[in-house]
Write an enzyme that holds these catalytic residues in place. Structure first.
Site, PDB file in Angstrom:
ATOM      1  N   GLY A  56       5.256  15.524 -32.083  1.00 18.35           N
ATOM      2  CA  GLY A  56       4.966  16.431 -31.135  1.00 18.35           C
ATOM      3  C   GLY A  56       5.422  17.786 -31.552  1.00 18.35           C
ATOM      4  CB  CYS A  57       6.522  20.395 -29.456  1.00 18.00           C
ATOM      5  SG  CYS A  57       7.278  22.388 -29.559  1.00 18.00           S
ATOM      6  CG  PHE A  58       6.973  22.776 -34.980  1.00 19.55           C
ATOM      7  CD1 PHE A  58       7.071  23.605 -34.166  1.00 19.55           C
ATOM      8  CD2 PHE A  58       5.982  22.918 -35.921  1.00 19.55           C
ATOM      9  CE1 PHE A  58       6.483  24.775 -33.827  1.00 19.55           C
ATOM     10  CE2 PHE A  58       4.994  24.157 -35.751  1.00 19.55           C
ATOM     11  CZ  PHE A  58       5.367  25.206 -34.924  1.00 19.55           C
ATOM     12  CD1 TRP A  59       9.627  25.282 -31.847  1.00 13.11           C
ATOM     13  CD2 TRP A  59       9.506  25.461 -29.481  1.00 13.11           C
ATOM     14  NE1 TRP A  59       9.009  26.462 -31.358  1.00 13.11           N
ATOM     15  CE2 TRP A  59       8.733  26.668 -29.882  1.00 13.11           C
ATOM     16  CE3 TRP A  59       9.776  25.216 -28.319  1.00 13.11           C
ATOM     17  CZ2 TRP A  59       8.255  27.450 -29.290  1.00 13.11           C
ATOM     18  CZ3 TRP A  59       9.269  26.047 -27.411  1.00 13.11           C
ATOM     19  CH2 TRP A  59       8.322  27.372 -27.928  1.00 13.11           C
ATOM     20  CD  GLU A 100       3.352  22.440 -32.760  1.00  8.45           C
ATOM     21  OE1 GLU A 100       4.464  22.185 -32.565  1.00  8.45           O
ATOM     22  OE2 GLU A 100       2.592  23.177 -32.161  1.00  8.45           O
TER      23      GLU A 100
END
Length: 228
Positions: A56-59, A100
């Protein structure tokens, strides 16, 4: 004298503020589960190894793994697709083939490859979701394991089979093992995003609970300070 009516504005403002705070308040991580340790996870004596994982979102992926003991560094970036299209603007279309992802440099004498996968699917990504995680939808947000050699591939295949047959999920495992074709670092403003912007609304709502779940499930694997 006639009594003055109290203005409704302060009450309305208070209600709006409460609603905003409620949206930004720390939430429980969704679909977290304390998964079993990998049954197959051979020890590696080398002082350094690299793993490429998508969740998912790499943050949030970067934010969790930078707090894992034995992790030396974590870099947000793009797996798959071409180098020419490896930009946030282009990958956000979902049409470039990228996901991502993060590139993790770690000490396998401290944290094993199988343990990284255990953390990934325990608190970072739901392995039963296809082409989405949390509020983000599209193939660029797929969960995937990207082995860099045959040994990692064997561990990944064994662990996906293990958690798929363990009766842990109501739905089948959707996360895939994908061939490594390249990793392209993301733009500078994406790096260490969670550490640099802890009060960002997305971080507070979606990623901080993942880190909290990691610390609750695996206290022995918490490092003193986040890895760069």
């Amino acid at each position: 004298m006639p009594r003055r009516r109290k203005s409704a504005r302060p009450l309305i403002a208070a209600l709006i503020a409460a609603a905003v705070l409620a949206q930004c308040a720390p939430a429980q991580a969704e679909n977290v589960i304390r998964l079993p340790a990998p049954a197959y996870d051979p020890a590696i004596k080398a002082p350094r190894a690299t793993a490429v994982l998508a969740g998912g979102c790499f943050w949030g992926v970067e934010g969790v793994f930078s707090n894992v003991k034995g992790v030396i560094s974590v870099e947000a970036g793009y797996h798959g697709g071409s180098k020419a299209d490896a930009t946030y603007q282009r990958t956000s279309s979902g049409a470039t083939g990228h996901a991502e992802a993060v590139r993790i440099t770690y000490d396998p004498r401290v944290i094993s490859y199988g343990s990284l996968l255990r953390i990934l699917f325990s608190v970072v990504a739901d392995p039963t979701l296809k082409n989405r995680q949390g509020p983000d939808q599209g193939p660029q947000y797929r969960a995937a394991i990207v082995p860099l050699d045959s040994a990692q591939h064997e561990v990944a295949a064994a662990y996906l089979a293990q958690i798929g047959k363990g009766g842990l999920y109501a739905k089948p495992i959707a996360a895939k093992i994908e061939r490594f074709t390249g990793f392209y670092p993301a733009e500078a403003y994406h790096q260490d995003f969670m550490q640099r912007h802890p009060t960002h609304a997305y971080i507070v709502r979606w990623d901080a609970p993942k880190l909290a779940a990691f610390k609750r499930f695996y206290p022995a694997w918490i490092r003193g300070a986040p890895a760069p």
